[in-house]
Scaffold this motif. Structure first.
Motif, PDB file in Angstrom:
ATOM      1  N   TRP A 173       0.860  -1.367  -0.006  1.00 59.05           N
ATOM      2  CA  TRP A 173       0.026  -0.028   0.157  1.00 59.05           C
ATOM      3  C   TRP A 173       0.876   1.271  -0.079  1.00 59.05           C
ATOM      4  CZ3 TRP A 173       1.326   2.966   4.048  1.00 59.05           C
ATOM      5  CH2 TRP A 173       1.913   2.284   5.309  1.00 59.05           C
ATOM      6  N   SER A 174       0.290   2.342  -0.546  1.00 56.56           N
ATOM      7  CA  SER A 174       0.924   3.630  -0.457  1.00 56.56           C
ATOM      8  C   SER A 174      -0.281   4.950  -0.258  1.00 56.56           C
ATOM      9  CB  SER A 174       1.562   3.946  -1.720  1.00 56.56           C
ATOM     10  OG  SER A 174       2.761   2.933  -1.861  1.00 56.56           O
ATOM     11  N   VAL A 175       0.149   5.783   0.602  1.00 50.50           N
ATOM     12  CA  VAL A 175      -0.912   6.863   0.866  1.00 50.50           C
ATOM     13  C   VAL A 175      -0.226   8.299   0.518  1.00 50.50           C
ATOM     14  CG1 VAL A 175      -0.636   6.635   3.437  1.00 50.50           C
ATOM     15  CG2 VAL A 175      -2.525   7.763   2.456  1.00 50.50           C
ATOM     16  N   GLY A 176      -0.661   9.106  -0.006  1.00 52.43           N
ATOM     17  CA  GLY A 176      -0.028  10.519   0.033  1.00 52.43           C
ATOM     18  C   GLY A 176      -0.975  11.652  -0.373  1.00 52.43           C
ATOM     19  N   LEU A 177      -0.310  12.341  -1.033  1.00 55.54           N
ATOM     20  CA  LEU A 177      -0.931  13.630  -1.788  1.00 55.54           C
ATOM     21  C   LEU A 177      -0.571  13.689  -3.263  1.00 55.54           C
ATOM     22  CD1 LEU A 177      -1.225  16.299   0.919  1.00 55.54           C
ATOM     23  CD2 LEU A 177      -2.814  14.722   0.397  1.00 55.54           C
ATOM     24  N   ALA A 178      -1.479  14.265  -4.070  1.00 53.27           N
ATOM     25  CA  ALA A 178      -1.142  14.363  -5.382  1.00 53.27           C
ATOM     26  C   ALA A 178      -1.951  15.568  -6.218  1.00 53.27           C
ATOM     27  CB  ALA A 178      -1.455  13.201  -6.321  1.00 53.27           C
ATOM     28  N   TYR A 179      -1.325  16.135  -7.138  1.00 51.05           N
ATOM     29  CA  TYR A 179      -2.151  17.387  -7.723  1.00 51.05           C
ATOM     30  C   TYR A 179      -3.213  16.554  -8.696  1.00 51.05           C
ATOM     31  CZ  TYR A 179       1.485  20.830  -6.142  1.00 51.05           C
ATOM     32  OH  TYR A 179       2.088  21.523  -5.715  1.00 51.05           O
ATOM     33  N   LYS A 180      -4.161  17.177  -8.915  1.00 55.17           N
ATOM     34  CA  LYS A 180      -5.174  16.713 -10.121  1.00 55.17           C
ATOM     35  C   LYS A 180      -4.326  16.297 -11.321  1.00 55.17           C
ATOM     36  CE  LYS A 180      -9.972  16.992 -11.676  1.00 55.17           C
ATOM     37  NZ  LYS A 180     -11.142  18.104 -11.643  1.00 55.17           N
ATOM     38  N   SER A 181      -3.185  17.009 -11.565  1.00 56.00           N
ATOM     39  CA  SER A 181      -2.682  16.948 -12.921  1.00 56.00           C
ATOM     40  C   SER A 181      -1.841  15.530 -13.252  1.00 56.00           C
ATOM     41  CB  SER A 181      -1.826  18.244 -13.223  1.00 56.00           C
ATOM     42  OG  SER A 181      -0.826  18.392 -12.243  1.00 56.00           O
ATOM     43  N   ILE A 182      -1.794  14.899 -12.126  1.00 59.88           N
ATOM     44  CA  ILE A 182      -0.950  13.707 -12.073  1.00 59.88           C
ATOM     45  C   ILE A 182      -1.359  12.911 -13.205  1.00 59.88           C
ATOM     46  CG2 ILE A 182      -2.624  12.310 -10.565  1.00 59.88           C
ATOM     47  CD1 ILE A 182      -0.172  10.903  -9.461  1.00 59.88           C
ATOM     48  N   LYS A 183      -0.563  11.965 -13.972  1.00 58.77           N
ATOM     49  CA  LYS A 183      -0.966  11.301 -15.232  1.00 58.77           C
ATOM     50  C   LYS A 183      -1.753  10.015 -14.612  1.00 58.77           C
ATOM     51  CE  LYS A 183       2.882  12.550 -17.835  1.00 58.77           C
ATOM     52  NZ  LYS A 183       2.231  13.268 -19.064  1.00 58.77           N
ATOM     53  N   ARG A 184      -2.367   9.754 -15.417  1.00 58.78           N
ATOM     54  CA  ARG A 184      -3.362   8.219 -15.068  1.00 58.78           C
ATOM     55  C   ARG A 184      -2.824   7.106 -15.602  1.00 58.78           C
ATOM     56  NH1 ARG A 184      -7.133  10.986 -11.963  1.00 58.78           N
ATOM     57  NH2 ARG A 184      -6.421  13.115 -11.683  1.00 58.78           N
ATOM     58  N   ASP A 185      -1.995   7.081 -16.644  1.00 56.26           N
ATOM     59  CA  ASP A 185      -1.338   5.951 -17.372  1.00 56.26           C
ATOM     60  C   ASP A 185       0.025   6.254 -17.534  1.00 56.26           C
ATOM     61  OD1 ASP A 185      -1.320   3.643 -18.445  1.00 56.26           O
ATOM     62  OD2 ASP A 185      -2.240   4.480 -20.513  1.00 56.26           O
ATOM     63  N   LEU A 232       3.887   7.972   1.168  1.00 54.60           N
ATOM     64  CA  LEU A 232       4.368   6.983   2.274  1.00 54.60           C
ATOM     65  C   LEU A 232       4.044   5.818   1.622  1.00 54.60           C
ATOM     66  CD1 LEU A 232       5.716   6.508   5.106  1.00 54.60           C
ATOM     67  CD2 LEU A 232       3.424   6.155   5.919  1.00 54.60           C
ATOM     68  N   ASN A 233       5.281   4.870   1.619  1.00 56.20           N
ATOM     69  CA  ASN A 233       5.146   3.633   0.611  1.00 56.20           C
ATOM     70  C   ASN A 233       5.552   2.241   1.666  1.00 56.20           C
ATOM     71  OD1 ASN A 233       6.725   1.565  -1.206  1.00 56.20           O
ATOM     72  ND2 ASN A 233       5.088   2.405  -2.265  1.00 56.20           N
ATOM     73  N   TYR A 234       4.650   1.365   1.478  1.00 51.93           N
ATOM     74  CA  TYR A 234       4.935  -0.043   2.255  1.00 51.93           C
ATOM     75  C   TYR A 234       4.982  -1.044   1.152  1.00 51.93           C
ATOM     76  CZ  TYR A 234       4.738  -3.587   5.605  1.00 51.93           C
ATOM     77  OH  TYR A 234       5.030  -4.757   6.453  1.00 51.93           O
ATOM     78  N   ILE A 235       5.958  -1.569   0.718  1.00 51.93           N
ATOM     79  CA  ILE A 235       6.098  -2.664  -0.468  1.00 51.93           C
ATOM     80  C   ILE A 235       6.995  -3.479   0.051  1.00 51.93           C
ATOM     81  CG2 ILE A 235       6.501  -3.189  -2.906  1.00 51.93           C
ATOM     82  CD1 ILE A 235       5.184  -0.520  -3.462  1.00 51.93           C
ATOM     83  N   ASP A 236       6.797  -4.942  -0.015  1.00 54.22           N
ATOM     84  CA  ASP A 236       7.604  -6.055   0.283  1.00 54.22           C
ATOM     85  C   ASP A 236       8.228  -5.752   1.842  1.00 54.22           C
ATOM     86  OD1 ASP A 236       7.551  -7.062  -2.089  1.00 54.22           O
ATOM     87  OD2 ASP A 236       9.099  -6.166  -3.016  1.00 54.22           O
TER      88      ASP A 236
END
Length: 540
Positions: A435-447, A462-466
């Protein structure tokens, strides 16, 4: 023993009992407060009021004036037990050996034992009552006959003569038995009302006791919260103090090292000068002029070279500048470093204190209806709990095509955006999966690869992987150390104007994980990533 004649004077002429809360009328007669009020209630329809005893009339309902002296007399007599229960009565007809009376005949005005009572009942059918030697209250004061009726107009007890030939002959009357039966029915109704009132009061008391227990529990919980908050504040202060002292020691060590280097250089220079002084003193002892000139010439050249080096150092900002710099470091630079350090630590402390107050419910959040936007959800993310929980599933969901939908990474953005103020959100996260959680602008790419949160310059996470916890911005990853197991509750704090985004582990205690500092140029949206059976829930 209290005389019966005097006891009669203390009886109300309406109820025939000792006065209760006696009221004095202007005509001079006394009645029980309840008795006279009942009489006047029955007379209210006629528009005139009269005294039940002397028939004095009043156009308006007289005010009730309590007879204080009579009240005092009755209270004193009762308190000193002057009015006592009558002694045992004996049969009127037992002459030689009087036997206790069992009944009193109202018509005969005699008291009878068992034997004489049987003989009495064989010959007549009279009214019998419990043994008493006082029958005055049961007779009409005017005709001296037994009271058998009740006048509803005047509210008084009357005899047969009063009803037939007396002043009550045109009044409405009823038998004493009928009135007693009505009074009993009224008492039954009153008893029922009182019983219902008692039942309602009992229910109200039970509810109040429940509320009282609830209040006590709520107070206990609030005390525990406040105690825990102050414990965390103490820990925060201790941590801030340790960091501050450690940083002060580090800054002081840097300054001290600089000063020690200058001291070492000056000590070496001093030793070199002392060595030259000793050599010059030795040259003065040479007696050979030629040898002296040769040796002194070499020494003079060395001294000149030393002077040139000192001159070059002075021209290049050497010793004097170093001394000035040392003094500046001690007086100014250290102060500036401390001010900067204290500002940074106090800002962090204020931020953490704010988060702690939100955690313990001492600051109400305006962002409690934060929810995920289904139009941005990745195809294998399912939204539950009124759009507050995002879970990764293997089955592709039947979402319609939307321009804002994430297509490459299992991400979903919230519907609300924030462009000012301070905000704090809590998230419950899975202990398994990614999981990850954070903030982003609306202009973030979707693909594409640049659409991952943290993988570009318009998102922070904040990223939690492996089983690895890290903070990511613009593809730059910073690994975060953690003492406990994987976090189960994450707090995210935003101070938009200050350009601060901080993450906290709220699982057991309030633990700061990482803070991003930047200048926000657009409104920001909370966003999360879940994968490999991971899930995340917005905590309201």
């Amino acid at each position: 023993i209290f005389p019966a004649e005097l006891e009669e004077e203390l009886n109300c002429s309406i109820c025939l009992n000792i006065y209760k809360n006696p009221i004095l009328l202007s005509c001079g007669h006394n009645f029980c407060k309840d008795c006279i009020e009942n009489v006047w209630e029955s007379q209210a329809a006629k528009g005139t009021y009269s005294c039940p005893e002397c028939r004095a009339e009043y156009r308006e309902r007289p005010p009730l004036q309590r007879n204080l002296k009579l009240c005092n007399v009755i209270e004193r007599l009762l308190s000193t037990q002057i009015i006592q229960k009558q002694a045992a009565l004996y049969c009127t007809f037992c002459v030689e050996t009087p036997l206790p009376a069992v009944k009193t005949c109202l018509q005969c005005e005699t008291s009878l034992c068992e034997t004489h009572l049987r003989k009495h009942n064989e010959s007549v059918d009279h009214t019998l009552i419990e043994p008493t030697n006082c029958l005055e209250g049961r007779k009409c004061p005017e005709h001296k006959e037994l009271i058998k009726f009740h006048c509803t107009n005047d509210g008084t007890f009357v005899c047969v003569t009063c009803c037939v030939a007396g002043k009550h002959k045109t009044h409405n009357v009823e038998t004493v038995a009928e009135m007693a039966e009505k009074r009993k029915n009224e008492l039954v109704t009153s008893h029922l009302k009182l019983f219902l009132q008692t039942k309602d009061i009992k229910q109200a008391l039970e509810q109040l006791l429940i509320n009282l227990r609830f209040i006590n529990v709520a107070v206990l919980i609030k005390k525990e919260k406040i105690t825990a908050l102050y414990s965390e504040i103490e820990e925060l202060l201790e941590t801030a103090l340790r960091k501050t002292l450690h940083t002060i020691d580090a800054e002081a060590k840097w300054v001290l090292d600089k000063v020690m280097n200058q001291i070492t250089k000056l000590e070496m220079k001093k030793d070199n000068i002392l060595h030259k002084i000793q050599e010059i003193a030795g040259l003065r002892d040479i007696s050979d002029p030629i040898g002296f000139l040769k040796e002194s010439k070499c020494m003079a050249l060395c001294v000149e070279e030393e002077d040139e080096d000192d001159s070059d150092e002075n021209n290049n900002g050497g010793n004097d500048d170093e001394e000035e710099e040392t003094e500046g470091l001690i007086k100014e630079k250290l102060d500036k470093q401390m001010i900067h350090l204290l500002k940074r630590i106090m800002n962090r402390f204020i931020e953490t204190l704010y988060v702690a107050q939100v955690k313990y419910g001492l600051i109400l959040q305006k962002d409690s209806n934060l929810a995920f936007d289904v139009d941005t959800a990745y195809g294998k993310i399912i939204l539950l709990d009124f759009l507050k929980k995002a879970s990764y599933v293997e089955e592709e969901q039947d979402y319609p095509e939307k321009a804002n939908r994430f297509l490459t990474f299992a991400q979903v953005m919230c519907s609300q955006f924030f462009s000012s103020g301070r905000h704090f959100w809590e998230f419950e996260v899975s202990t398994e999966g990614d999981w990850s959680v954070g903030l982003a602008y609306k202009s973030i790419k979707r693909d594409g690869d640049l659409s991952a949160i943290g993988g570009n310059s318009v998102s922070w996470c904040l990223n939690y992987i492996d089983d690895i916890l890290s903070a990511i911005f613009n593809c730059k990853r910073r690994l975060l150390e953690r003492e406990a197991e994987a976090p189960q509750k994450i707090g995210m704090y935003l101070d938009y104007e200050a350009g601060m985004l901080s993450f906290y582990d709220l699982t057991d205690t309030l633990t700061h994980l990482h803070t991003f500092t930047c200048t926000f140029t657009e409104p920001v949206y909370p966003v999360c990533y879940v994968f490999n059976s991971g899930w995340m829930k917005i905590k309201s």
